[in-house]
Structures are given as structure tokens and as C-alpha cells.
Motif scaffolding. Structure first.
Motif, PDB file in Angstrom:
ATOM      1  N   UNK A 363      -2.254   0.240   3.747  1.00 34.44           N
ATOM      2  CA  UNK A 363      -2.445  -1.164   4.133  1.00 34.44           C
ATOM      3  C   UNK A 363      -3.704  -1.341   4.975  1.00 34.44           C
ATOM      4  N   UNK A 364      -3.938  -0.438   5.944  1.00 29.74           N
ATOM      5  CA  UNK A 364      -5.138  -0.525   6.784  1.00 29.74           C
ATOM      6  C   UNK A 364      -6.397  -0.244   5.967  1.00 29.74           C
ATOM      7  N   UNK A 365      -6.293   0.676   5.020  1.00 29.90           N
ATOM      8  CA  UNK A 365      -7.426   0.990   4.142  1.00 29.90           C
ATOM      9  C   UNK A 365      -7.843  -0.245   3.347  1.00 29.90           C
ATOM     10  N   UNK A 366      -6.882  -0.920   2.731  1.00 32.60           N
ATOM     11  CA  UNK A 366      -7.190  -2.107   1.919  1.00 32.60           C
ATOM     12  C   UNK A 366      -7.769  -3.222   2.777  1.00 32.60           C
ATOM     13  N   UNK A 367      -7.223  -3.399   3.971  1.00 32.50           N
ATOM     14  CA  UNK A 367      -7.714  -4.460   4.853  1.00 32.50           C
ATOM     15  C   UNK A 367      -9.148  -4.195   5.292  1.00 32.50           C
ATOM     16  N   UNK A 368      -9.469  -2.945   5.635  1.00 34.45           N
ATOM     17  CA  UNK A 368     -10.819  -2.609   6.094  1.00 34.45           C
ATOM     18  C   UNK A 368     -11.842  -2.765   4.979  1.00 34.45           C
ATOM     19  N   UNK A 369     -11.498  -2.310   3.782  1.00 33.53           N
ATOM     20  CA  UNK A 369     -12.434  -2.412   2.649  1.00 33.53           C
ATOM     21  C   UNK A 369     -12.669  -3.879   2.287  1.00 33.53           C
ATOM     22  N   UNK A 370     -11.621  -4.677   2.270  1.00 33.36           N
ATOM     23  CA  UNK A 370     -11.770  -6.109   1.964  1.00 33.36           C
ATOM     24  C   UNK A 370     -12.660  -6.795   2.991  1.00 33.36           C
ATOM     25  N   UNK A 371     -12.482  -6.452   4.262  1.00 36.26           N
ATOM     26  CA  UNK A 371     -13.302  -7.048   5.318  1.00 36.26           C
ATOM     27  C   UNK A 371     -14.772  -6.732   5.125  1.00 36.26           C
ATOM     28  N   UNK A 372     -15.091  -5.494   4.766  1.00 34.72           N
ATOM     29  CA  UNK A 372     -16.494  -5.113   4.610  1.00 34.72           C
ATOM     30  C   UNK A 372     -17.108  -5.747   3.366  1.00 34.72           C
ATOM     31  N   UNK A 373     -16.386  -5.746   2.253  1.00 36.25           N
ATOM     32  CA  UNK A 373     -16.950  -6.274   1.002  1.00 36.25           C
ATOM     33  C   UNK A 373     -17.184  -7.783   1.113  1.00 36.25           C
ATOM     34  N   UNK A 374     -16.398  -8.479   1.929  1.00 33.14           N
ATOM     35  CA  UNK A 374     -16.571  -9.919   2.101  1.00 33.14           C
ATOM     36  C   UNK A 374     -17.630 -10.274   3.132  1.00 33.14           C
ATOM     37  N   UNK A 456     -19.408  -2.448  -7.836  1.00 31.16           N
ATOM     38  CA  UNK A 456     -19.696  -3.874  -7.683  1.00 31.16           C
ATOM     39  C   UNK A 456     -18.633  -4.529  -6.813  1.00 31.16           C
ATOM     40  N   UNK A 457     -19.016  -5.590  -6.107  1.00 33.72           N
ATOM     41  CA  UNK A 457     -18.106  -6.236  -5.164  1.00 33.72           C
ATOM     42  C   UNK A 457     -16.833  -6.716  -5.844  1.00 33.72           C
ATOM     43  N   UNK A 458     -16.970  -7.416  -6.967  1.00 33.62           N
ATOM     44  CA  UNK A 458     -15.791  -7.953  -7.635  1.00 33.62           C
ATOM     45  C   UNK A 458     -14.884  -6.845  -8.147  1.00 33.62           C
ATOM     46  N   UNK A 459     -15.459  -5.751  -8.635  1.00 38.35           N
ATOM     47  CA  UNK A 459     -14.657  -4.622  -9.097  1.00 38.35           C
ATOM     48  C   UNK A 459     -13.863  -4.009  -7.943  1.00 38.35           C
ATOM     49  N   UNK A 460     -14.534  -3.834  -6.803  1.00 35.35           N
ATOM     50  CA  UNK A 460     -13.868  -3.229  -5.645  1.00 35.35           C
ATOM     51  C   UNK A 460     -12.743  -4.128  -5.157  1.00 35.35           C
ATOM     52  N   UNK A 461     -13.013  -5.443  -5.024  1.00 31.32           N
ATOM     53  CA  UNK A 461     -11.983  -6.358  -4.539  1.00 31.32           C
ATOM     54  C   UNK A 461     -10.797  -6.424  -5.495  1.00 31.32           C
ATOM     55  N   UNK A 462     -11.063  -6.385  -6.799  1.00 26.93           N
ATOM     56  CA  UNK A 462      -9.981  -6.430  -7.775  1.00 26.93           C
ATOM     57  C   UNK A 462      -9.107  -5.183  -7.677  1.00 26.93           C
ATOM     58  N   UNK A 463      -9.717  -4.020  -7.539  1.00 28.19           N
ATOM     59  CA  UNK A 463      -8.947  -2.785  -7.428  1.00 28.19           C
ATOM     60  C   UNK A 463      -8.172  -2.734  -6.118  1.00 28.19           C
ATOM     61  N   UNK A 464      -8.783  -3.215  -5.039  1.00 26.70           N
ATOM     62  CA  UNK A 464      -8.090  -3.221  -3.749  1.00 26.70           C
ATOM     63  C   UNK A 464      -6.884  -4.146  -3.790  1.00 26.70           C
ATOM     64  N   UNK A 465      -6.990  -5.278  -4.490  1.00 30.28           N
ATOM     65  CA  UNK A 465      -5.832  -6.168  -4.622  1.00 30.28           C
ATOM     66  C   UNK A 465      -4.688  -5.471  -5.347  1.00 30.28           C
ATOM     67  N   UNK A 466      -5.012  -4.658  -6.361  1.00 31.30           N
ATOM     68  CA  UNK A 466      -3.963  -3.915  -7.049  1.00 31.30           C
ATOM     69  C   UNK A 466      -3.343  -2.866  -6.131  1.00 31.30           C
ATOM     70  N   UNK A 467      -4.172  -2.228  -5.305  1.00 26.60           N
ATOM     71  CA  UNK A 467      -3.632  -1.262  -4.353  1.00 26.60           C
ATOM     72  C   UNK A 467      -2.753  -1.953  -3.322  1.00 26.60           C
ATOM     73  N   UNK A 468      -3.162  -3.154  -2.881  1.00 23.63           N
ATOM     74  CA  UNK A 468      -2.385  -3.882  -1.884  1.00 23.63           C
ATOM     75  C   UNK A 468      -1.000  -4.224  -2.412  1.00 23.63           C
ATOM     76  N   UNK A 469      -0.900  -4.510  -3.705  1.00 20.21           N
ATOM     77  CA  UNK A 469       0.404  -4.854  -4.283  1.00 20.21           C
ATOM     78  C   UNK A 469       1.366  -3.686  -4.262  1.00 20.21           C
TER      79      UNK A 469
END
Length: 510
Positions: A363-374, A456-469
Motif C-alpha cells: 500500500x505504501x509502495x503504490x501511494x509513493x509511486x503515484x505521488x511521484x508520477x503525478x 511511461x506515466x500512464x503505463x505506470x499509473x495503470x499498473x499501480x492501480x492494478x496493484x492497489x486493487x
């Protein structure tokens, strides 16, 4: 005659923000909060407006209610689909009357990724034909992580879009750049303004005078002595100093000279960034600031930080002396035109936002990566790499995790099922093998059977959303409740049966 509509900026000339009837105007912003402020300020400046939103509920833009604006605002939502975009003009014709009005369309930039370039051109052309016969002005406000790609696509649509402008956050102010803008008085193009935000209202910020009054030192070279590799001053125009600190003190009196710092070790970056930032903010845009890397110590994130602080040029470690002098000649006469934020600590934090490294829970991994990519201050599709690694069958994922030792801040790792997920901050795709070599104690090709990489940003965010689920939640981890047996289900204990002696062959019926 239908009066023109306005963006509502304070202290900005009318010709830079008035929108003529029957026109289509397009504004883009990196951050959603900036786009929201734009929309609210524009709504507050109108007598009549219709709001259409995609990707969010339109009433969220009106909470709290803007100060001013019409008493009643029709609200509509548009699905994020290709079909909805193609039917946009038909829907407008069905729900809008012929009264003069401004239609504000608020949508994320990702919506336009659903259309090819030809489809986008035909869509704007169809919008233009629809508006030509009506006293309606359409203002489109787009935002999001793919905004730069959308801006590039919109550059060729000047025949069908009456105005195109962009708003970029610069830490302590906003750059508002007008590509072109049509109004009743004619057409304006290639204009730049600096805006401030006060009480949710964008207003013109008076720029400070940054052009030096005198340029009589533009032929001087002020340098730390190691940048010449032990050679004496090349001419009377050269002055050498024993340290970067002495060089910085002397450069405080320069206006247009060439100032050359040396970089020996990565630990010098914070002090060097502070010195460069101070010079650029106090001495203006005429000063030419150069950093020469004397030892291999400059990372990709460090280069971005120094450039954001005001460096004109960075000379890499592999540049020869002749190449170094050629690069100095190439920057003569240049003026630094990028905005340098006044708060250095905020700038450094935004350039190096992740202050964590190593293992993080999922959960912390996904949150940190999302924060940086945005983070909009970092380059698009250049924030880093997301790598999924599957260990060889003989090695458990937990064992592979013990071999992973990230050393840089921003390099994170987590574990999910049979894979390790690595996020390498500010790492180029071409440097992936080098990075993995330093992170794992053993050859990574022998530890893992395969790997997947997202850059790519969109690829990373899409994969992180799947990990978050797949992040475990409280209800997933809680054991299933066991129902207590009812009283009727509890059977009475049976009486114990007593054994009887039976003789084989004897008749027991009598």
C-alpha cells in the motif's frame, strides 16, 4: 449584438482574455486544481453559462459556490467514451437554446487520447461548424498527466480553434502562455504572462526587472581553478578561484559574465544548487552559469535540479578540454528565460520528492509511486521505471528480496505473490541494467527468469492501480465468522451400548 465573454483574470488586458461569440477556445493546465480555479473564475465572471464535465460530477466545481456568476447554471455530464465525443454537437443542439451563452467543457486530457489526430481535427471542425450559426462560445479546459501530448496535438488545429493557451505552475507563480487568441479586434499570438493566485482568483503578477542595466562584463570568465585541469588562466579575461564558495562571492558583483563551477562529488549538489539559485535570483538572466563535472558524480535527478536552479549548461565528465571551451562559446549572448522559484527548499523537494528507499509494504509502495508520477514539475514520461521481476523456480520471492539493496533515495521495492516490484526513480530505460547491477549483490540475470518494464506515466499509473486493487483490506484479512450452533441442533448424548455374548452355531431365536 452578443457581448463577448471573458476569462475573468484581474489586471489583464481585455484582448488577452475576451472570447468572441461563435468561437471555440481551449485552455490546458498541468494540475487539476489549477484547471478548477480557472473554471470557477471564468464562471464567476459570466452572466450566463452552461457547465459540462467529464470524469467528475459537474456540481463539484461549484462547491463552494463561486462569488458572482449567474444565479442558475445548467449542469451536464459527458461519459468518457469515443461515442460520447462524436455525439457532442448533437447533444448540444438538443439541450441548448438559441440564447447567447458560454458553454464551459471541463474534461481530463486523457479523454482526447481516445481520438486519433485525424478524428480530433474532424471533431474540432464539426464544433466550428456548429458554433458558426449560433451565439454560443465554447471554452474547453483540459488537465492531467498527458497534457503535453495534447498540447502538441492542438498546435495544428489553429484553423478550427479560435484560441489556445496553457497554464503552468512554477512553484511560486503561474506561467500563462497564449499560443494564439482571436477576439473582436483581431488575432494575438505568442504572448506570455506571469500570474499570481489570490483568494482563488488569478491576477497579473508584475515581473521584476531581470535584464542587467550594464553588460560591460559579458566577456569575463570567472571559474573555479580545477575546471581548466591545471592550466593557467587562458587570457586576461579569465579569473580563477580556489573554491566554489570564493567564486560565488565574486559572482555576486557580476551582471553578464560566464561563471563556471566545478563538481567533484555528489555531496556538493545541495550547496551548489543553493549558490546557483542565489546568483540567478539576484543577478538576473544575463549571467551565464556553467557546471563542469570533474568526476562521475552527477545523476539524472541532480541535472534537473541544477537546471531548475538556473544553470545555462552542464559539461559532462567525458567532455574534453576543447569540447568544454566550445560549449562555453556556444552560450555566449544567451539569456536565461526560465522561471526560477524563490523557495529553494520547495524546489529541491519537488525535484527529489521521494525521501524513502528500500522495501515498502504494497500500500505504501503504490501511494509513493503515484505521488511521484503525478508530480507536474518532473518531465513527462521521465519520472522513473517500474520493473516486475520473477525469481527462478529454485528461489523463493522472499529470498530474492533479501538480495535487493537499493541505495538511492526514490528506489523502492515491494513484494506481491511471486514477483518483486521495483520503482527506480529518475532512471532512464537505457540505464536499467546498470541500476539492477548495483541493486542486487548477485547477477540479476541468474536470479530472475523474466522481467516486465513500464516507463511511461500512464503505463505506470495503470499498473499501480492494478496493484492497489490487490492490497489486503481489513475485511479480506478477517476470518470468516462461524455461526454458533442452535439449541435444537445439539443432540442429546446417546446411552452407551452394552456388549452381549453370542455363541456361533447356537440358535438364538428361542
Amino acid at each position: 449584438m452578443t457581448p463577448p465573454f471573458t476569462l475573468g483574470f484581474e489586471q489583464v488586458r481585455d484582448e488577452l482574455m475576451l472570447m468572441q461569440p461563435s468561437g471555440c477556445y481551449w485552455l490546458t493546465a498541468n494540475r487539476q486544481e489549477d484547471a478548477r480555479c480557472l473554471a470557477r473564475q471564468c464562471i464567476a465572471a459570466q452572466h450566463t453559462v452552461t457547465l459540462i464535465a467529464s470524469g467528475l460530477a459537474p456540481d463539484t466545481l461549484l462547491s463552494p459556490a463561486p462569488v458572482g456568476g449567474p444565479a442558475a447554471i445548467p449542469l451536464f455530464s459527458l461519459p468518457e467514451t469515443r461515442r460520447a465525443l462524436h455525439a457532442f454537437t448533437d447533444d448540444l443542439a438538443r439541450v441548448l437554446s438559441e440564447k447567447p451563452r458560454l458553454v464551459l467543457f471541463f474534461a481530463p486530457a486523457s479523454l482526447w487520447e481516445k481520438l486519433t489526430q485525424d478524428e480530433l481535427r474532424l471533431w474540432t471542425k464539426k464544433i466550428q461548424h456548429f458554433l458558426n450559426a449560433k451565439p454560443i462560445t465554447l471554452l474547453i479546459i483540459s488537465f492531467g498527466s498527458v497534457i503535453n501530448a495534447l498540447r502538441t496535438r492542438l498546435q495544428g488545429l489553429y484553423r478550427h480553434v479560435d484560441g489556445l493557451a496553457q497554464l503552468d505552475w512554477q512553484q511560486d507563480c503561474w506561467d500563462y502562455r497564449i499560443n494564439w487568441w482571436a477576439n473582436s479586434g483581431g488575432m494575438l499570438a505568442d504572448r506570455a504572462l506571469r500570474l499570481d493566485l489570490n483568494l482563488d482568483q488569478f491576477r497579473l503578477l508584475e515581473a521584476e526587472q531581470s535584464t542587467p542595466l550594464t553588460l560591460n562584463d559579458e566577456a569575463l570568465y570567472l571559474a573555479e581553478k580545477t575546471v581548466l585541469e591545471g592550466a593557467p588562466p587562458l587570457s586576461s579575461q579569465w579569473t580563477l578561484f580556489d573554491s566554489n564558495a570564493e567564486l560565488h562571492n565574486r559572482a555576486q558583483q557580476a551582471s553578464a559574465a560566464t561563471v563556471i563551477f566545478s563538481l567533484q562529488h555528489n555531496d556538493q549538489i545541495p550547496a551548489l544548487a543553493e549558490q546557483i539559485h542565489s546568483l540567478r535570483r539576484t543577478r538576473g538572466s544575463g549571467l551565464k552559469i556553467v557546471v563542469r563535472e570533474m568526476r562521475a558524480s552527477l545523476r539524472y535527478s541532480d541535472e534537473r535540479l541544477l537546471l531548475a536552479c538556473g544553470v545555462n549548461s552542464i559539461v559532462p565528465i567525458n567532455a574534453t578540454m576543447s569540447r568544454f571551451l566550445t560549449m562555453l562559446e556556444g552560450i555566449q549572448g544567451q539569456s536565461y528565460n526560465r522561471h526560477v522559484p524563490g523557495d529553494l527548499s520547495a524546489l529541491m523537494k519537488s525535484m527529489q520528492p521521494l525521501q524513502a528507499r528500500g522495501y515498502l509494504p504494497l500500500a505504501d509502495f503504490c501511494q509513493s509511486v503515484t505521488l511521484l508520477v503525478n508530480n507536474t514539475l518532473l518531465p513527462e514520461n521521465g519520472k522513473g521505471l517500474l520493473v516486475a521481476l520473477r525469481p527462478v523456480p529454485e528461489l523463493k520471492p522472499e529470498q530474492a528480496l533479501t538480495l535487493c539493496k537499493p541505495r538511492r533515495y526514490g528506489d523502492l521495492v515491494t513484494l506481491l505473490d511471486d514477483r518483486l516490484y521495483l520503482f527506480l526513480s529518475s532512471c532512464r530505460f537505457s540505464d536499467l541494467n546498470t541500476a539492477l547491477k548495483f541493486i542486487f549483490h548477485l547477477p540479476h540475470d541468474e536470479i530472475f527468469t523474466n522481467r516486465l518494464v513500464w516507463h511511461e506515466d500512464l503505463q505506470i499509473l495503470s499498473e499501480v492501480r492494478q496493484l492497489t486493487s490487490q492490497v489486503p483490506t481489513a475485511w479480506r484479512d478477517a476470518p470468516a465468522p462461524v455461526a454458533a450452533p442452535s439449541a435444537s441442533a445439539v443432540a442429546a448424548p446417546q446411552a452407551r451400548r452394552q456388549p452381549h455374548n453370542i455363541t456361533l452355531g447356537q440358535d438364538t431365536t428361542t
